[in-house]
Design a protein around this motif. Structure first.
Motif, short mmCIF file in Angstrom:
data_model
loop_
_atom_site.label_atom_id
_atom_site.label_comp_id
_atom_site.label_asym_id
_atom_site.label_seq_id
_atom_site.Cartn_x
_atom_site.Cartn_y
_atom_site.Cartn_z
N SER A 1 0.82 -1.22 0.00
CA SER A 1 0.00 0.00 0.00
C SER A 1 0.85 1.26 0.00
O SER A 1 0.55 2.23 -0.69
CB SER A 1 -0.94 0.00 1.21
N LEU A 2 1.95 1.26 0.78
CA LEU A 2 2.82 2.43 0.83
C LEU A 2 3.51 2.64 -0.52
O LEU A 2 3.61 3.78 -1.01
CB LEU A 2 3.87 2.28 1.93
N LEU A 3 3.96 1.55 -1.14
CA LEU A 3 4.60 1.66 -2.45
C LEU A 3 3.63 2.20 -3.49
O LEU A 3 3.99 3.04 -4.33
CB LEU A 3 5.14 0.29 -2.89
N ALA A 4 2.38 1.72 -3.46
CA ALA A 4 1.36 2.20 -4.40
C ALA A 4 1.08 3.68 -4.20
O ALA A 4 0.90 4.45 -5.16
CB ALA A 4 0.07 1.39 -4.22
N THR A 5 1.07 4.10 -2.93
CA THR A 5 0.86 5.52 -2.62
C THR A 5 2.01 6.37 -3.17
O THR A 5 1.80 7.45 -3.74
CB THR A 5 0.75 5.73 -1.10
N ILE A 6 3.23 5.85 -3.00
CA ILE A 6 4.42 6.57 -3.49
C ILE A 6 4.35 6.73 -5.00
O ILE A 6 4.60 7.83 -5.54
CB ILE A 6 5.71 5.83 -3.08
N ILE A 7 4.00 5.65 -5.71
CA ILE A 7 3.91 5.71 -7.18
C ILE A 7 2.86 6.74 -7.61
O ILE A 7 3.09 7.54 -8.53
CB ILE A 7 3.57 4.32 -7.74
N GLY A 8 1.71 6.73 -6.91
CA GLY A 8 0.66 7.70 -7.23
C GLY A 8 1.10 9.13 -7.00
O GLY A 8 0.81 10.04 -7.78
N CYS A 9 1.87 9.33 -5.91
CA CYS A 9 2.34 10.68 -5.58
C CYS A 9 3.45 11.16 -6.52
O CYS A 9 3.76 12.35 -6.55
CB CYS A 9 2.85 10.71 -4.14
N TYR A 10 4.05 10.24 -7.26
CA TYR A 10 5.03 10.63 -8.29
C TYR A 10 4.33 10.93 -9.62
O TYR A 10 4.62 11.93 -10.28
CB TYR A 10 6.06 9.52 -8.50
N LEU A 11 3.40 10.08 -10.00
CA LEU A 11 2.78 10.18 -11.33
C LEU A 11 1.82 11.37 -11.43
O LEU A 11 1.85 12.11 -12.42
CB LEU A 11 2.03 8.88 -11.66
N VAL A 12 0.98 11.55 -10.42
CA VAL A 12 -0.03 12.61 -10.48
C VAL A 12 0.59 14.00 -10.60
O VAL A 12 0.16 14.80 -11.44
CB VAL A 12 -0.97 12.52 -9.26
N PRO A 13 1.61 14.36 -9.79
CA PRO A 13 2.22 15.68 -9.96
C PRO A 13 2.82 15.92 -11.34
O PRO A 13 2.76 17.03 -11.87
CB PRO A 13 3.31 15.70 -8.89
N LEU A 14 3.39 14.86 -11.94
CA LEU A 14 3.98 15.02 -13.28
C LEU A 14 2.91 15.40 -14.29
O LEU A 14 3.08 16.31 -15.11
CB LEU A 14 4.69 13.73 -13.70
N VAL A 15 1.78 14.69 -14.23
CA VAL A 15 0.66 15.00 -15.14
C VAL A 15 0.12 16.40 -14.84
O VAL A 15 -0.13 17.21 -15.75
CB VAL A 15 -0.47 13.96 -14.99
N GLY A 16 -0.04 16.71 -13.56
CA GLY A 16 -0.58 18.01 -13.17
C GLY A 16 0.31 19.17 -13.58
O GLY A 16 -0.18 20.21 -14.03
N LEU A 17 1.62 19.01 -13.43
CA LEU A 17 2.56 20.08 -13.78
C LEU A 17 2.55 20.36 -15.28
O LEU A 17 2.66 21.51 -15.71
CB LEU A 17 3.97 19.73 -13.31
N VAL A 18 2.42 19.30 -16.09
CA VAL A 18 2.32 19.49 -17.55
C VAL A 18 1.05 20.27 -17.88
O VAL A 18 1.07 21.19 -18.71
CB VAL A 18 2.32 18.12 -18.27
N LEU A 19 -0.06 19.91 -17.23
CA LEU A 19 -1.32 20.63 -17.45
C LEU A 19 -1.20 22.10 -17.06
O LEU A 19 -1.66 22.99 -17.78
CB LEU A 19 -2.44 19.97 -16.64
N CYS A 20 -0.56 22.36 -15.91
CA CYS A 20 -0.41 23.74 -15.44
C CYS A 20 0.49 24.56 -16.38
O CYS A 20 0.24 25.75 -16.61
CB CYS A 20 0.17 23.75 -14.03
N PHE A 21 1.53 23.91 -16.91
CA PHE A 21 2.43 24.60 -17.84
C PHE A 21 1.66 25.01 -19.10
O PHE A 21 1.75 26.16 -19.56
CB PHE A 21 3.59 23.68 -18.21
N ASN A 22 0.87 24.08 -19.66
CA ASN A 22 0.07 24.40 -20.84
C ASN A 22 -0.99 25.44 -20.54
O ASN A 22 -1.27 26.33 -21.35
CB ASN A 22 -0.59 23.12 -21.38
N TRP A 23 -1.59 25.33 -19.36
CA TRP A 23 -2.62 26.28 -18.93
C TRP A 23 -2.06 27.69 -18.89
O TRP A 23 -2.67 28.63 -19.42
CB TRP A 23 -3.11 25.85 -17.56
N ARG A 24 -0.90 27.87 -18.29
CA ARG A 24 -0.26 29.19 -18.18
C ARG A 24 0.06 29.74 -19.57
O ARG A 24 -0.12 30.93 -19.84
CB ARG A 24 1.01 29.08 -17.34
#
Length: 309
Positions: free
Chosen positions: A207-230
């Motif tokens: 469960s901790l490993l799955a949480t870590i993977i999610g916390c890595y992947l989601v910010p990467l997707v979000g940061l790309v969206l924010c860059f395009n948004w700006r």
């Protein structure tokens, strides 16, 4: 107030550039050139950044050698980054422009307008540049509004009304885009929190490993969206600014300058306070989301250290 112009040129061309600058200074009382006479100082870029931030515009004297100069490319890129106007004067009509001056679409394809590559800069000669400087870089496009004296005021008013609608449409589209990105980013964060809560409730071995993977992947997707948004918000802001310039020029040929008077009233009310545009405020929202994604990414790093130790 003096108009501060950052001068970009190849240092081997200093004598030629110096003569041209002297000619401009003789004809422009408000011209204040900012330039370096050499790049031998290894810290010159640090000083250049200060001058670039201070400058109102860049004047680039294009030569055969300057088009291949990495230092010139660096200076041009900084002006593009800070979204400040660049005016180019070719020392020879056959000299080519630096590739960094051409806008590019996604996937590296050049954007063409009227069979010409669309540029960040505006090519001028000495006389046109002097006219711009004397007008504080405001393009005098009012002469182009009425192309012939036979145009009736009624036709101009109809064109004005139609063009005014396009400006309002741009604002509406920009707000719709911002709402879309806010919804998407809020949904991503909600999904992440839900997934983390479910994983915690299940409490399985990884469960901790799955949480870590999610916390890595989601910010990467979000940061790309924010860059395009700006970038989209900035693009809409530039487009609307250009439209307001055209509208102001059209109003010079109408009985009343609505937007010009409105701006003067707004300026009087603000006094010494600086006007903050909607574009600048809208650009803060993706920055705030980016900060949240950055915090999640740091959390993932901390959890990784705990997990692997």
């Amino acid at each position: 107030m003096a108009l501060k112009s950052y001068i970009i040129y190849k240092f081997e061309e200093y004598d030629v550039v110096k003569d041209k600058l002297m000619n401009i200074q003789e004809r422009c009382k408000n011209f204040d050139p900012l330039l370096f006479k050499s790049s031998s100082d290894k810290y010159w870029k640090r000083e250049a950044i200060k001058k670039i931030k201070e400058a109102d515009c860049a004047i680039y004297f294009v030569s055969k050698e300057s088009a291949k100069s990495e230092n010139v490319d660096w200076e041009l890129e900084k002006f593009i980054k800070y979204d400040k106007p660049i005016y180019t004067i070719r020392l020879d009509s056959f000299d080519k422009y630096n590739e960094v001056l051409y806008r590019k679409q996604a996937f590296g394809n050049f954007e063409y307008i009227n069979k010409s590559r669309y540029m960040y800069s505006r090519e001028v000669d000495n006389d046109i540049l002097i006219k711009y400087i004397n007008n504080n870089l405001e393009l005098d496009i009012s002469e182009d509004i009425i192309k012939n004296s036979n145009m009736s005021p009624e036709v101009l008013i109809e064109q004005y009304k139609a063009y005014l609608q396009t400006s309002e449409d741009v604002v509406s589209r920009r707000q719709a885009v911002s709402n879309f990105y806010i919804t998407v980013n809020a949904s991503i964060l909600s999904i992440l929190s839900t997934i983390v809560a479910v994983i915690g409730a299940l409490n399985f071995d990884y469960s901790l490993l799955a949480t870590i993977i999610g916390c890595y992947l989601v910010p990467l997707v979000g940061l790309v969206l924010c860059f395009n948004w700006r970038r989209v918000v900035t693009s809409y802001g530039q487009l609307n600014s250009a439209k307001m310039t055209v509208i102001a020029a059209m109003e010079k040929n109408l009985p009343f300058d609505i937007y010009d008077v409105e701006w003067k009233v707004q300026t009087d009310r603000l006094g010494k306070r600086k006007y903050v545009s909607f574009t600048r405020i809208e650009k803060l929202v993706p920055f705030l989301f980016s900060a949240i994604y950055g915090a999640i990414f740091l959390l993932a790093i901390v959890l990784s250290i705990i997990y692997f130790i």
